[in-house]
Design an enzyme around this catalytic site. Structure first.
Site, short mmCIF file in Angstrom:
data_model
loop_
_atom_site.label_atom_id
_atom_site.label_comp_id
_atom_site.label_asym_id
_atom_site.label_seq_id
_atom_site.Cartn_x
_atom_site.Cartn_y
_atom_site.Cartn_z
N SER A 79 42.55 29.66 40.34
CA SER A 79 42.72 30.96 41.00
C SER A 79 42.23 32.08 40.09
O SER A 79 41.61 31.83 39.05
CB SER A 79 44.18 31.17 41.40
OG SER A 79 44.29 32.29 42.26
N THR A 95 30.24 50.65 36.96
CA THR A 95 30.82 51.26 38.17
C THR A 95 31.67 52.47 37.85
O THR A 95 31.70 53.44 38.62
CB THR A 95 31.67 50.22 38.93
OG1 THR A 95 32.67 49.69 38.05
CG2 THR A 95 30.80 49.10 39.46
N LYS A 99 42.35 38.47 40.55
CA LYS A 99 42.12 39.32 41.73
C LYS A 99 43.06 38.97 42.88
O LYS A 99 43.13 39.71 43.88
CB LYS A 99 40.66 39.22 42.16
CG LYS A 99 39.71 39.81 41.12
CD LYS A 99 38.26 39.54 41.46
CE LYS A 99 37.33 40.17 40.41
NZ LYS A 99 37.53 39.60 39.06
N GLU A 125 23.36 21.79 46.51
CA GLU A 125 22.69 20.57 46.06
C GLU A 125 22.09 20.71 44.65
O GLU A 125 22.28 19.82 43.81
CB GLU A 125 21.58 20.23 47.06
CG GLU A 125 20.71 19.05 46.64
CD GLU A 125 19.45 18.94 47.49
OE1 GLU A 125 18.89 17.85 47.53
OE2 GLU A 125 19.03 19.97 48.07
#
Length: 615
Positions: free
Chosen positions: A409, A473, A412, A319
């Site tokens: 899309s 990472t 990934k 919302e």
């Protein structure tokens, strides 16, 4: 007569015009005859003055010459002045002079009076404009910030015009800098182009500049970084005008200037859009955007709005972001017919009611769960929303014969190692298997977008604000990046190219090391990596790959008419069977992690998964 005509300023302006027109009237006789003739026949000549004054003043009122302020006199006022004097001349000529056979005034005098009237009334107004501009420039500029505009093109000119128009702004433009040698030495609205950009430090010092504005929205990444480096070395505070892509749905002006962000340096490419074709595709159409409150969805809405759709439907389950994009579009584009709809793409009954009510002709399906590690924890949510939700939307779109359906899309989806990527690949197959004569269903696939919610750059900014460390990472992890406006514009262009059953792949350029981005961002904010702020390697997260792919090995890419859009040319997409959907639905309902992934693996052999906790 309205109140504005009764104000004090009106009576001053009115009186000045009466005196000016009277002088013009008598001067016309002096020019045509001589002074002795004027004095000898003064009593007779005076009788013609009230007639001339009356009609001239009536038409000056009629053409709104007293509603504005003379200090802001512009081209429109001059046009109205010419219209008013011409109309009064013709009216007096036809109604008064011809019936009286020019007894009160001669033909030649009336023509001279007409020409002098334009010159004198226009001159008085210009003089007022020059006086106020001079007073503002001399008496008020001492307390204003001295500004240098870097870039003497259209954007720079609009910035200057904005400042000149709004005298309350706390800026005085001392000059421009530009690398176009033909512009140096010339003036724009009276402000000189002083020198080339490379000499910004010297010029800024000589002119006691407080601030710079980089008005070079069309500069490419390399050129823009060069300009930024030069301005940064000057030691003067600077703001930038966003890129052309970012500003497409906004007006260029001082209000569009903002601080430089790292995204500006990383992704400053400008997309050349075939506006005529995209306009033909979108104008006067009913367009539905799902995920309209998200990063890509909201930018799609901004760009679509530029092309004046008949109606723009904003669809989102969240919302608050839906409210924000609705208010933004309503405030900035008053002519736009926009309708916010709180809804869930999985709710087919609700979708049926929406399509029955509004009959959208074009659908951009951007709604999806995109956070890889979070979806690894709850894989059934990824399948339920990204694949099942797409299936519901596609079926409703097909039932209502939507002309164009575009699924947003991700890279990934290619050889997925995450359930999010696998769910998007399944969504691609759902879309690609639904083409028919009435409806065209296609896919647009691209990589990461800069600055989206949950992406690495906003995360790094927060970590830098806290003093680090920046968490990467893996030292070798790379990703494709593109700005949100750039990606959105290319999606619109791809949609216009849609022939049905297409997978469009956006040209993302080269992949960039996340480690490099982290270290550059630390320097961007004035720190040294691993000295002031640490870069810490935390290991790949669940479902994460070292690198992404925009197309699989069996997907051959071909160029389209747009240099940044390719299309996959392969055999017909593998069909999804009813059994596939039922098995996925069952495993999703059971929330059985392993069973669900095994079903996905059976449908998508390229899906390479690992259960969280497995070694």
């Amino acid at each position: 007569m309205s109140r504005k005509y009764l104000k004090r300023n009106f009576w001053i302006l009115f009186s000045i015009d009466i005196v000016s027109l009277s002088i013009v009237f008598f001067s016309s006789y002096w020019v045509r005859m001589d002074l002795s003739y004027l004095l000898k026949n003064f009593t007779t000549i005076v009788w013609g003055l009230p007639l001339v004054l009356f009609f001239k003043l009536v038409f000056l009122f009629k053409f709104d010459l007293y509603s504005g302020m003379w200090r802001y006199t512009g081209i429109k006022d001059f046009i109205n002045l010419i219209k008013a004097t011409t109309a009064s001349f013709c009216f007096v000529l036809v109604v008064a002079y011809l019936p009286l056979n020019f007894i009160l005034v001669s033909r030649s005098v009336s023509i001279i009076d007409f020409v002098l009237g334009i010159m004198v009334l226009g001159g008085v107004r210009v003089s007022a404009r020059i006086y106020f501009d001079y007073m503002n420039g001399t008496s008020e500029d001492s307390g204003k910030k001295r500004l240098l505009i870097v870039g003497a093109g259209d954007a720079g000119e609009k910035i200057l015009r904005d400042i000149l128009k709004n005298k309350g702004l706390s800026y005085f433009v001392a000059g421009f800098l530009d690398d176009d040698k033909k512009k140096i030495g010339h003036k724009i609205h009276g402000v000189p182009v002083l020198d080339c950009i490379a000499r910004v430090k010297k010029i800024a010092k000589e002119n006691m500049i407080d601030e710079l504005i980089l008005a070079t929205p069309s500069a490419d990444k390399k050129e823009f970084r060069r300009i930024v480096d030069i301005c940064k070395a000057s030691g003067v505070k600077y703001l930038i005008i966003p890129s052309l892509n970012e500003m497409m749905s906004k007006k260029v002006g001082l209000s569009s200037a903002r601080k430089l962000s790292y995204e500006d340096l990383l992704g400053r490419s400008s997309v050349k859009l075939d506006s005529q074709k995209v306009s033909h595709f979108l104008t006067n159409k009913v367009v539905l955007v799902t995920g309209a409150g998200g990063s890509i969805g909201s930018e799609l809405c901004r760009q679509i709005a530029v092309f004046k759709p008949k109606k723009l439907l904003l669809f989102d389950i969240a919302e608050s972001p839906l409210y924000h994009i609705d208010m933004e579009l309503t405030d900035n584009i008053p002519y736009l017919d926009v309708e916010p709809i709180v809804g869930d793409v999985k709710d087919k009954e609700h979708l049926l009611k929406i399509f029955a009510k509004y009959h959208p002709e074009i659908v951009f399906h951007a709604a999806a769960y995109k956070h890889v590690p979070m979806m690894e924890i709850q894989p059934w949510k990824a399948i339920e929303n990204n694949m099942m939700g797409t299936k519901s939307l596609v079926e409703v779109a097909e039932e209502f014969a939507v002309k164009n359906f575009i699924l947003i899309s991700t890279d990934k989806a290619v050889n997925p190692t995450s359930i999010m990527g696998a769910s998007k690949k399944l969504a691609e197959l759902v879309v690609l298997n639904k083409n028919n004569k009435e409806s065209k269903f296609s896919v647009v696939r691209f990589g990461n977008v800069l600055g989206s919610v949950g992406s690495v750059i906003p995360l790094f900014e927060k970590q830098i604000a806290k003093g680090g460390p920046l968490t990467v990472t893996h030292p070798d992890i790379v990703r494709y990046f593109m700005t949100i406006p750039e990606a959105s514009l290319l999606v619109l262009q791809a949609a216009e190219l849609n022939t049905g059953g297409d997978i469009f792949v956006l040209d993302m350029g080269k992949q960039i090391k996340i480690d490099k981005i982290a270290r550059e961002m630390i320097r961007f904010f004035g720190f040294e990596p691993d000295k002031d702020i640490e870069v810490k390697y935390i290991g790949l997260r669940p479902g994460e790959k070292l690198y992404e792919e925009l197309n699989a090995k069996f997907e051959n890419l071909e160029v389209t008419s747009h240099p940044k859009i390719n299309v996959v040319k392969t055999s017909k997409p593998r069909p999804l069977q009813g059994k596939d959907f039922s098995e996925l639905k069952t495993a999703t309902a059971e929330q059985n992690d392993l069973k669900l992934r095994q079903v996905v693996k059976k449908i998508l052999p390229e899906y390479n998964f690992k259960i969280i906790g497995e070694k």
